[in-house]
Design an enzyme around this catalytic site. Structure first.
Site, PDB file in Angstrom:
ATOM      1  N   CYS A  10      71.607  51.898  37.396  1.00 24.96           N
ATOM      2  CA  CYS A  10      70.630  51.133  36.467  1.00 24.96           C
ATOM      3  C   CYS A  10      70.047  52.376  35.765  1.00 24.96           C
ATOM      4  O   CYS A  10      70.241  53.429  36.290  1.00 24.96           O
ATOM      5  CB  CYS A  10      69.697  50.146  37.027  1.00 24.96           C
ATOM      6  SG  CYS A  10      69.279  48.902  35.866  1.00 24.96           S
ATOM      7  N   CYS A  82      72.991  47.494  33.776  1.00 17.94           N
ATOM      8  CA  CYS A  82      72.171  47.573  32.345  1.00 17.94           C
ATOM      9  C   CYS A  82      73.154  48.484  31.462  1.00 17.94           C
ATOM     10  O   CYS A  82      73.647  49.251  31.885  1.00 17.94           O
ATOM     11  CB  CYS A  82      70.926  47.839  32.488  1.00 17.94           C
ATOM     12  SG  CYS A  82      70.564  49.677  32.647  1.00 17.94           S
ATOM     13  N   CYS A  89      77.068  56.079  31.725  1.00 21.93           N
ATOM     14  CA  CYS A  89      77.861  56.231  32.770  1.00 21.93           C
ATOM     15  C   CYS A  89      79.386  55.719  32.583  1.00 21.93           C
ATOM     16  O   CYS A  89      80.088  55.389  33.489  1.00 21.93           O
ATOM     17  CB  CYS A  89      77.319  55.138  33.917  1.00 21.93           C
ATOM     18  SG  CYS A  89      75.733  55.829  34.540  1.00 21.93           S
TER      19      CYS A  89
END
Length: 138
Positions: A10, A82, A89
């Site tokens: 996240c 998220c 990423c």
């Protein structure tokens, strides 16, 4: 049989990913090693830890960590929680067999009472579905 390794990512690693890490340990710690990290780690949110505690889920050892802490490690599954983390990423440098994206609203942005409990329930529902798929594939 070795445990499968799962990393939850996240943005801040202060609520959603920490809740997912603790939940997976609670629901299936005998089958999975759960970890979490953030692209911009921040202190754990007390409301997130409280929501876990209220459901009887152990928060021992939960701490915000940077994604770099796991660079080069292999994970059977990486679950991004998220959109901000997903953007950062996309080409996760780590080694993984399964990369999933669950866009879960940041409870800090949810104006309703019980936002952290609601987020925790959403993560728990998704984890239960994911675990049922994992069981069928095993």
């Amino acid at each position: 049989m070795s445990k499968k390794r799962v990393l939850f990512l996240c943005n801040a690693n202060s609520a959603r990913s920490l809740m997912a890490e603790a939940l997976l340990r609670h629901l299936a710690g005998q089958r999975f090693e759960a970890y979490s990290a953030g692209v911009e780690p921040d202190e754990p949110q007390q409301a997130a830890l409280q929501a876990l505690t209220e459901l009887g889920i152990d928060t021992t050892g939960l701490a915000s960590k940077s994604l770099e802490a796991y660079a080069g490690e292999h994970f059977d599954s990486v679950i991004i929680l998220c959109e901000k983390a997903q953007q950062r990423c996309r080409d996760w440098a780590g080694n993984t067999d399964e990369l999933l994206f669950w866009d879960i609203l940041d409870p800090r942005l949810n104006p309703r009472d019980g936002a952290y409990t609601q987020t925790l329930e959403e993560i728990r529902g998704r984890l239960r579905l994911w675990l049922s798929v994992q069981s069928r594939e095993a």
